[in-house]
Each structure stands twice: as C-alpha cells, then as structure tokens.
Design a protein around this motif. Structure first.
Motif, PDB file in Angstrom:
ATOM      1  N   CYS A   1       0.824  -1.207   0.000  1.00 15.10           N
ATOM      2  CA  CYS A   1       0.000   0.000   0.000  1.00 15.10           C
ATOM      3  C   CYS A   1       0.856   1.255   0.000  1.00 15.10           C
ATOM      4  O   CYS A   1       1.997   1.249   0.433  1.00 15.10           O
TER       5      CYS A   1
ATOM      6  N   ARG B   1       0.301   9.368  -4.989  1.00 15.41           N
ATOM      7  CA  ARG B   1      -0.334   9.423  -6.314  1.00 15.41           C
ATOM      8  C   ARG B   1       0.722   9.337  -7.423  1.00 15.41           C
ATOM      9  O   ARG B   1       0.563   8.583  -8.379  1.00 15.41           O
TER      10      ARG B   1
ATOM     11  N   ALA C   1       2.012   5.801  -7.611  1.00  9.13           N
ATOM     12  CA  ALA C   1       0.998   4.924  -8.206  1.00  9.13           C
ATOM     13  C   ALA C   1       0.959   5.096  -9.726  1.00  9.13           C
ATOM     14  O   ALA C   1       0.890   4.117 -10.476  1.00  9.13           O
TER      15      ALA C   1
ATOM     16  N   ASN D   1       1.771   2.216 -12.573  1.00  9.17           N
ATOM     17  CA  ASN D   1       0.818   1.872 -13.635  1.00  9.17           C
ATOM     18  C   ASN D   1       1.414   2.047 -15.026  1.00  9.17           C
ATOM     19  O   ASN D   1       1.000   1.372 -15.967  1.00  9.17           O
TER      20      ASN D   1
ATOM     21  N   GLU E   1      -0.423  -3.064 -10.714  1.00  7.72           N
ATOM     22  CA  GLU E   1      -1.222  -1.841 -10.826  1.00  7.72           C
ATOM     23  C   GLU E   1      -1.329  -1.229  -9.439  1.00  7.72           C
ATOM     24  O   GLU E   1      -1.216  -1.927  -8.428  1.00  7.72           O
ATOM     25  N   ALA E   2      -1.575   0.067  -9.389  1.00  9.10           N
ATOM     26  CA  ALA E   2      -1.733   0.746  -8.106  1.00  9.10           C
ATOM     27  C   ALA E   2      -2.902   1.706  -8.208  1.00  9.10           C
ATOM     28  O   ALA E   2      -3.135   2.320  -9.245  1.00  9.10           O
ATOM     29  N   GLY E   3      -3.652   1.803  -7.122  1.00  4.66           N
ATOM     30  CA  GLY E   3      -4.784   2.720  -7.076  1.00  4.66           C
ATOM     31  C   GLY E   3      -5.755   2.321  -5.991  1.00  4.66           C
ATOM     32  O   GLY E   3      -5.454   1.530  -5.108  1.00  4.66           O
TER      33      GLY E   3
ATOM     34  N   VAL F   1      -6.522   6.057  -9.538  1.00 10.68           N
ATOM     35  CA  VAL F   1      -5.363   6.538  -8.787  1.00 10.68           C
ATOM     36  C   VAL F   1      -5.840   7.698  -7.928  1.00 10.68           C
ATOM     37  O   VAL F   1      -6.360   8.684  -8.428  1.00 10.68           O
TER      38      VAL F   1
ATOM     39  N   ASN G   1      -3.402   4.629  -1.853  1.00 13.02           N
ATOM     40  CA  ASN G   1      -3.465   3.726  -3.001  1.00 13.02           C
ATOM     41  C   ASN G   1      -2.954   2.351  -2.598  1.00 13.02           C
ATOM     42  O   ASN G   1      -1.988   2.240  -1.854  1.00 13.02           O
TER      43      ASN G   1
ATOM     44  N   ILE H   1      -1.426  -1.422  -3.858  1.00 10.38           N
ATOM     45  CA  ILE H   1      -0.635  -1.998  -4.942  1.00 10.38           C
ATOM     46  C   ILE H   1      -1.131  -3.425  -5.150  1.00 10.38           C
ATOM     47  O   ILE H   1      -1.237  -4.194  -4.200  1.00 10.38           O
TER      48      ILE H   1
END
Length: 188
Positions: free
Chosen positions: A15, A61, A64, A68, A75-77, A86, A91, A93
C-alpha cells in the motif's frame, strides 16, 4: 486518472497510504518480491524533486502513476465501483495472481532529518542555489545534483559560498572544481 484492471484476479501486495511529509532530496524505494527474494528489475527509486511532490497527498499518487505506467503485471490505485482509480494519499498496490509477485515494500530514504520529529523541519536552510545572497558561515544547503547537504565554512571561506554569477560553478557545493574551499559535506 482511471484505469481498469486486466482480466484475471488481482491480489493486494502493498500500500501507498503513508501520511509522511517528504522533502526535496528524499527518495522513496519501492521493492517488489517473489518467493525467491527481491525482483531487482521491477524495483525502483522515486526521487522527490519539488516541495509539491513531497506532500503527503501527492507522492503516493505520483508513485501509483509511475507503477501503472512502468511496472508490468502490477497496478496501483483505489478500487471503486468504476474500477481502479489513482487517488491522492491512499493507493493499494496489486499484482496479477499467478505472476509470482508476492509483495511490495515501501522504504523512505530521508536526508531531511528533523531536530524535533513533530515539526518536520528539514536539516538544511536552503535548496541550492535559492537565496544564495543569504549564504554565510554555518548555512546548510541541499544540493539537488548530489542529494547531499553542505555547510558553508567560516570566514574567510564563507565569501565563496555566495553565488555571484550563475555561470561561475567553481564553488558550487559538491560539484564545483573548488567546492571544498567553501563548503563542508555534512550528510553521507
């Protein structure tokens, strides 16, 4: 920014919801692991190069978005009804199940040490070369080119700390040909 996760099951592996204030010169390392250990080819450093980037609502942000764009199978968000978005500050992971990536770790490398942890005061007075006319003996500057902090030496050497011309990099801390006549490195 909005993205949807590719077909397959996605597992949370880390995270980006820290509420840490970062400063110019600090860096965040994101390290990915599989069962064997660190995945060096995926792990990366994110350097804080502006005050805006260091804000607790900004750097998660930016990292993230970097994940991406540059890290495959990850992916992150923040998961919402509309898909993965995002977000600012918080966010998650994710890694595609079966890809072998098991966890992500976030590590902070802060050069801006605080005298009092509650105040978040950096260990330098200026980011070089801002307000260079104010440089005198004892002033500490962060040199963005090296990521290190330098302290202006006492008189008579302090006269070389001031930046008189932008085209005269002779005494620029850490990089100028004669920087050590005017400056002393104070951070490793």
């Amino acid at each position: 920014m909005h993205t949807s996760l590719a077909c397959g099951k996605w597992m949370p592996i880390g995270c980006l919801n820290h509420h840490t204030q970062l400063f110019v010169g600090d860096r965040v390392t994101v390290t990915f692991f599989d069962m064997q250990g660190e995945l060096v080819g995926l792990s990366f450093n994110y350097q804080i190069t502006s005050a805006e980037q260091g804000e607790p609502h900004s750097w998660p942000r930016f990292i993230a978005e970097y994940i991406n764009t540059h890290i495959p199978l990850v992916e992150a968000g923040k998961m919402t009804e509309q898909g993965l978005i995002v977000a600012y500050r918080s966010n998650q992971i994710y890694a595609l199940e079966g890809c072998g990536i098991e966890r992500a770790e976030i590590t902070f490398h802060c050069i801006a040490k605080c005298d009092d942890i509650k105040t978040d005061k950096p260990a330098y007075d200026y980011v070089y070369p801002e307000k260079s006319n104010d440089y005198n003996a004892g002033v500490k500057v962060l040199q963005p080119k090296t990521g290190l902090i330098y302290k202006c030496k006492p008189w008579p050497f302090s006269q070389f700390c001031k930046v008189k011309e932008e085209n005269n990099p002779l005494y620029e801390p850490g990089v100028g040909q004669s920087w050590n006549l005017a400056w002393q490195q104070v951070s490793p």
